[in-house]
Scaffold this motif. Structure first.
Motif, mmCIF file in Angstrom:
data_model
loop_
_atom_site.group_PDB
_atom_site.id
_atom_site.type_symbol
_atom_site.label_atom_id
_atom_site.label_comp_id
_atom_site.label_asym_id
_atom_site.label_seq_id
_atom_site.Cartn_x
_atom_site.Cartn_y
_atom_site.Cartn_z
ATOM 1 N N ASP B 208 0.900 -0.955 -0.038
ATOM 2 C CA ASP B 208 -0.519 0.089 0.051
ATOM 3 C C ASP B 208 0.726 1.197 0.247
ATOM 4 O O ASP B 208 1.790 1.248 1.204
ATOM 5 C CB ASP B 208 -1.148 0.148 1.459
ATOM 6 N N LYS B 209 0.822 1.950 -0.582
ATOM 7 C CA LYS B 209 1.502 3.708 -0.512
ATOM 8 C C LYS B 209 2.553 3.242 -0.997
ATOM 9 O O LYS B 209 3.789 3.764 0.479
ATOM 10 C CB LYS B 209 0.935 4.147 -0.069
ATOM 11 N N ASN B 210 3.181 2.252 -1.935
ATOM 12 C CA ASN B 210 4.769 1.735 -2.136
ATOM 13 C C ASN B 210 5.493 1.485 -0.903
ATOM 14 O O ASN B 210 6.490 1.187 -1.070
ATOM 15 C CB ASN B 210 5.474 3.944 -2.249
ATOM 16 N N GLN B 211 4.496 1.188 0.263
ATOM 17 C CA GLN B 211 4.921 0.278 1.146
ATOM 18 C C GLN B 211 4.073 -0.865 1.017
ATOM 19 O O GLN B 211 3.123 -1.547 1.506
ATOM 20 C CB GLN B 211 4.994 0.673 2.777
ATOM 21 N N ASP B 269 12.069 -1.930 8.716
ATOM 22 C CA ASP B 269 11.492 -1.566 9.883
ATOM 23 C C ASP B 269 10.323 -2.454 10.389
ATOM 24 O O ASP B 269 9.195 -3.106 10.031
ATOM 25 C CB ASP B 269 11.334 -0.638 9.589
ATOM 26 N N SER B 270 10.002 -2.419 11.439
ATOM 27 C CA SER B 270 9.010 -3.497 11.822
ATOM 28 C C SER B 270 9.055 -2.838 13.638
ATOM 29 O O SER B 270 9.289 -2.541 14.208
ATOM 30 C CB SER B 270 10.070 -4.679 12.632
ATOM 31 N N ILE B 275 14.830 -5.278 15.500
ATOM 32 C CA ILE B 275 15.425 -6.036 14.227
ATOM 33 C C ILE B 275 17.050 -5.947 14.359
ATOM 34 O O ILE B 275 17.089 -4.670 14.269
ATOM 35 C CB ILE B 275 14.398 -6.136 13.370
ATOM 36 N N LYS B 276 17.288 -6.568 13.890
ATOM 37 C CA LYS B 276 18.684 -6.729 12.607
ATOM 38 C C LYS B 276 18.756 -6.736 11.456
ATOM 39 O O LYS B 276 18.488 -8.052 10.905
ATOM 40 C CB LYS B 276 19.649 -8.265 13.733
ATOM 41 N N ASP B 301 2.151 -10.035 17.266
ATOM 42 C CA ASP B 301 1.821 -10.395 15.849
ATOM 43 C C ASP B 301 3.597 -9.611 15.265
ATOM 44 O O ASP B 301 3.525 -8.579 16.227
ATOM 45 C CB ASP B 301 0.892 -9.366 15.165
ATOM 46 N N PHE B 302 4.111 -10.154 14.978
ATOM 47 C CA PHE B 302 5.618 -9.501 14.088
ATOM 48 C C PHE B 302 4.939 -9.328 12.964
ATOM 49 O O PHE B 302 4.746 -9.586 12.011
ATOM 50 C CB PHE B 302 6.712 -10.997 14.070
ATOM 51 N N THR B 303 5.157 -8.092 12.629
ATOM 52 C CA THR B 303 5.349 -7.060 11.736
ATOM 53 C C THR B 303 6.144 -6.835 10.900
ATOM 54 O O THR B 303 7.611 -6.516 11.581
ATOM 55 C CB THR B 303 4.477 -5.700 11.473
ATOM 56 N N LEU B 304 6.732 -6.556 9.506
ATOM 57 C CA LEU B 304 7.715 -6.127 9.121
ATOM 58 C C LEU B 304 7.703 -5.251 7.645
ATOM 59 O O LEU B 304 6.526 -5.532 7.370
ATOM 60 C CB LEU B 304 8.612 -7.029 8.869
ATOM 61 N N SER B 305 7.784 -3.952 7.911
ATOM 62 C CA SER B 305 7.927 -2.912 6.244
ATOM 63 C C SER B 305 9.254 -2.802 5.336
ATOM 64 O O SER B 305 10.015 -2.186 6.252
ATOM 65 C CB SER B 305 6.793 -2.245 6.638
ATOM 66 N N TRP B 306 9.041 -2.570 4.577
ATOM 67 C CA TRP B 306 9.792 -1.909 4.310
ATOM 68 C C TRP B 306 8.729 -0.888 2.801
ATOM 69 O O TRP B 306 8.087 -1.374 2.274
ATOM 70 C CB TRP B 306 10.471 -2.900 3.373
#
Lengths: 199, 721
Positions: B208-211, B269-270, B275-276, B301-306
């Motif tokens: 969504d929106k480039n992410q 980012d999370s 995170i590493k 929950d574990f979320t990760l976004s880039w």
């Protein structure tokens, strides 16, 4: 002046009452027409089957009144409660005002997919609150065949959050109405979902 | 004389002013009391059921909460413990291996549960699958037996299922149902033993929106020695069995994500965990992500976004997977990240609006509102027309007309006068829209877009789909579902045949937003008429899905899955942007292998095979093909089921206990991960009680007012004393 207001109030009250009672009255009246057309369809089906000796004929759809947008497709019978109701095709508000309706696309009997019926909790499906687990429901489809179901689950589902998920490959009978039954508004978020499995 | 006198006096008294007043007062008093009583009765009639309903509600809710423990967002094991009806246990150890290829994630989660009690118990394993996830593999290891889940043909699965059904199914009590919950029963978990569950599934990455965002439902208990403010029941339990917990405490929750985005990315980012991030290659597309330090995944929950690197041109990334001598390639198209430019395609839009009786009421209001909204967003280059249909067809113009102010005004008048009535005959309006002549002023390149607003209550879906699949592919069809229960299946499929998309609007409050989002989207196809050209010499047998490649829209990446006999080294991609033809050569290097692409391809292929049924393909043949594809790639289809069957690993010798165990294990326990169908639930209350009560209240109010009026009058009449 106050007297005038009082009269106006009285009149408005009477109109609102009349309008409110029109809804159940309509529901009750239409039942008779729907029942009649269902009986007619069943009769026609019997005759047709007797004539053709074949079971795979197209079901007869008779509209309960000439301008109706729907037709009866099945009948539900609740033996323990001594209730029966004819189910119309379609789950849109217009249909539901007249009787319980089979929600598209789960309006096919004789298939491997579920059959979903929705109805108003304050008219046709008011008696659903008396249903208990292990109740037996019989469903007669448009071909005149009868299938028995047994109530296996009763769920209360939040309809505002998501759609209801049904297993695609089980020929269950699913009855939906609003919850709580004692509520009075017409905008409820919760649904009472009864799942019955074929016997 | 005496008599008459008395009588006279009595009569006199009765009619005297004093008596009249007295009687009036008395009457008024009774009147008031009556009103108050009726009012109170009415009030109680209104309030009591309401109050009851409320208490009922809270009771049920608390029940629901107590059984599910509110921790549904992670894997859990629910024990069948006699004490409290159900005991929820979260995993004490959890290991997730995730491989992200573009917008597909392949997840392998291993979880360890403990049975902390001193008795053999049955358990129910639950995992909340993310939306659109597909289970590939399940393995449960408990006390020397292994339960392995696999996809089988329905017949075979049914046979096994029947054999196991002797165990008997339990009817569940009232409880909240959640979609996409994967469950599996595990019998005979010995006292103080471990249960290891390995689950593999594929899930999409939301964009969504480039992410891009990946969300893993992986809550687990805090360590038994941690100072968690809110100890979960499972944690308390784990304190009981210190020895086992001690043995496990050395291990820790770990998450390894191999992120291969395919294009340059930034800002990994999370917002749930620390995170590493390690970079794996030089072109800023590949990273290894792990949890920063020893920590547990307690209750979240574990979320990760880039973030994708902003780019003015569309980008295409590729991934390959080799499965048994066949190569599967996934092409992911990322649209350019430009703001909506002035350069837009000229369009030739036809709106079809359903005005049949089933649309009556709220649906029609919504449909009209959304149509008004759409009309108001047309540009000067666009041409348009409106077709309204019930059992007859009503046209605004005989052909499409330019969107001038005058024409738009006419259209708005036309919409205002629409009325829901009559039957539903969709075939004619749709066929008319497909062949309708375009405005003389419109350019030849203008895209014909058909926006179909309906509740989809049709019976001749197949005829309509045949019409669409047989039509020339010069148009795009967008379906807008409206009302409580539109026929979503038909509308989705229709949009797919018409290379468009489907929007479902449930709330009237959302009409404006969703409709303008759709209009904005179809206003700006980034690339249209996309074509792929493979090297014909090398690849005679290339299977591409979807067969009909849709246009690429801003903000919406697109995936194309390809199967080939030989590895593909390059693909030429062609299409049209708003201003010029677009061409790109995609070089595919298979050095970075990906997981789950064959599954993605198989899913698409199965969907496509099932679609051919509409156009009259042989049912048996299609079924056979679907089953073979489904089994080969372990993907669920309508003809196959996912079933878990208990298998013994090594039968341990001796012991009476063991024979009992094996006898029990013959009652194989299995679960089916159902393909779930979604039902929109219609409004099922007339609400006439409420209306009736309001009416009665109004009627009751009237005499009260009258009473006031009378009293006021009597005050006015009273002589001043």
């Amino acid at each position: 002046m106050l007297r005038l207001i009082a009269i106006v109030l009285m009149l408005v009250g009477i109109i609102v009452c009349a309008q409110a009672s029109w809804l159940p009255a309509k529901a009750w009246l239409s039942q008779h027409l729907i029942n009649a057309s269902w009986q007619q369809a069943m009769k026609g089906q019997q005759l047709k089957q007797a004539k053709q000796q074949s079971k795979s004929s197209k079901p007869i759809a008779i509209k309960p009144w000439p301008w109706a947008d729907t037709f009866p497709i099945a009948a539900l019978d609740f033996q323990r409660l001594d209730k029966n109701i004819v189910v119309l095709n379609g789950g849109d508000p217009t249909t539901l005002a007249f009787s319980a309706g089979a929600v598209v696309p789960f309006n096919q009997t004789d298939t491997n997919s579920p059959f979903v019926v929705a109805g108003h909790r304050d008219s046709h499906f008011a008696f659903l609150q008396d249903i208990i687990l292990k109740d037996v429901i019989s469903l007669t489809n448009a071909h005149g065949r009868t299938q028995l179901y047994q109530v296996e689950r009763i769920d209360i589902v939040d309809a505002s959050a998501a759609q209801l998920a049904l297993p695609a490959d089980e020929a269950n009978l699913v009855l939906i109405t609003c919850y709580p039954f004692e509520g009075i508004s017409d905008n409820e978020d919760e649904r009472y979902v009864i799942t019955a499995t074929p016997l | 004389m005496f008599n008459s006198n008395k009588k006279l006096i009595l009569i006199d008294y009765q009619n005297s002013y004093f008596y009249q007043q007295k009687r009036k007062k008395l009457r008024r008093k009774y009147y008031k009391i009556m009103i108050i009583i009726v009012f109170l009765a009415l009030l109680s009639a209104v309030i009591v059921p309401l109050a009851q309903a409320n208490t009922d509600n809270t009771e049920r809710h608390s029940q629901i909460n107590s059984t599910t423990n509110g921790l549904i967002h992670g894997p859990q094991l629910i024990f069948d413990h006699p004490d409290s009806s159900q005991r929820v246990a979260l995993p004490v150890d959890l290991n997730a291996q995730v491989k992200v290829s573009g917008l597909v994630a392949y997840v392998n989660v291993t979880q360890v549960f403990i049975n902390p009690y001193n008795m053999t118990l049955e358990g129910k394993y639950q995992f909340p699958l993310p939306e659109n996830a597909a289970i590939k593999h399940l393995k449960v290891n408990v006390a020397g037996t292994e339960i392995i889940g696999e996809i089988m043909e329905k017949k075979a699965a049914k046979a096994r299922y029947k054999k196991a059904k002797t165990q008997g199914k339990k009817a569940s009590l009232v409880q909240q149902q959640r979609p996409n919950l994967f469950t599996n029963n595990i019998a005979n978990i010995p006292a103080q033993s471990r249960v290891v569950v390995t689950l593999q599934f594929i899930m999409p990455v939301t964009f969504d929106k480039n992410q891009a965002t990946l969300k893993l439902p992986l809550a687990m208990t805090a360590r038994y020695h941690s100072d968690n403010a809110q100890p979960s029941p499972a944690e308390e339990d784990s304190a009981i069995i210190v020895p086992i917990a001690n043995a496990l405490a050395k291990s820790q929750a770990s998450i390894n994500i191999e992120l291969n985005a395919g294009v340059e990315i930034t800002n990994i980012d999370s917002n749930s965990h620390q995170i590493k991030v390690q970079q794996l290659n030089h072109d800023k597309s590949s990273y290894l992500i792990t949890l920063a330090h020893e920590q547990t995944l307690a209750n979240s929950d574990f979320t990760l976004s880039w973030q994708l690197q902003a780019n003015e041109k569309p980008q295409v990334s590729s991934f390959t997977e080799k499965v048994a001598d066949e190569y599967f390639t996934l092409l992911t198209f990322f649209p350019p990240q430009v703001e909506a430019t002035t350069n837009t395609f000229a369009r030739d839009i036809i709106f079809i609006i359903d005005t049949s009786g089933s649309m009556q009421g709220n649906s029609m209001t919504q449909a009209k509102a959304s149509l008004q909204q759409a009309i108001s967003q047309l540009g000067k280059n666009d041409s348009f027309n409106i077709i309204a249909f019930d059992n007859s067809v009503d046209l605004l113009f005989p052909m499409t007309n330019m969107a001038s102010d005058y024409n738009i005004g006419q259209a708005q008048q036309f919409i205002k006068n629409l009325n829901a009535d009559g039957g539903t005959e969709m075939y004619r309006p749709l066929s008319q829209a497909l062949v309708m002549a375009r405005a003389a002023q419109q350019t030849q390149q203008a895209i014909r877009q058909v926006v179909f607003i309906t509740d989809g209550a049709v019976s001749n879906e197949f005829e309509l789909m045949q019409l669409l699949s047989g039509a020339q592919q010069k148009f795009r069809l967008f379906t807008v579902g409206i009302g409580a229960a539109p026929n979503g299946y038909f509308m989705k499929k229709a949009a797919q045949f018409g290379r468009g998309s489907y929007v479902f609007i449930q709330n009237s409050a959302d009409v404006q937003r969703q409709m303008s989002a759709l209009m904005a989207k179809i206003n700006h196809p980034a690339i249209s008429n996309i074509e792929l050209i493979f090297d014909s010499q090398v690849h005679q047998e290339v299977e591409v899905y979807p067969k009909r490649i849709a246009d690429l829209y801003l903000g919406e990446p697109m995936q194309i899955a390809v199967k080939s006999k030989l590895p593909i080294t390059s693909v030429q991609v062609m299409g049209n942007t708003t201003t010029e033809p677009w061409y790109q050569q995609v070089i595919i290097d298979d050095s970075s292998s990906a997981h789950g692409i064959s599954t993605l391809w198989a899913r698409r292929k199965i969907a496509d095979l099932l679609d051919t049924l509409v156009t009259g393909a042989d049912k048996q043949q299609v079924k056979a093909q679907v089953i073979s594809t489904s089994l080969a790639h372990q993907t669920l289809s309508p003809y196959t089921s996912f079933i878990a069957v208990e298998k013994k690993i090594v039968p341990l010798p001796l012991m009476a206990k063991n024979s009992l165990l094996s006898a029990k294990s013959k009652l194989t326990n299995l679960a089916k991960a159902h393909e779930n169908l979604m039902v929109a639930m219609p409004k099922t209350a007339l609400g006439w009680h409420q209306q009736l009560l309001i009416g009665l209240l109004l009627i009751m109010l009237a005499p009260i007012l009258l009473c006031f009026a009378a009293r006021r009058k009597s005050y006015a009449l009273k002589p001043k004393s």
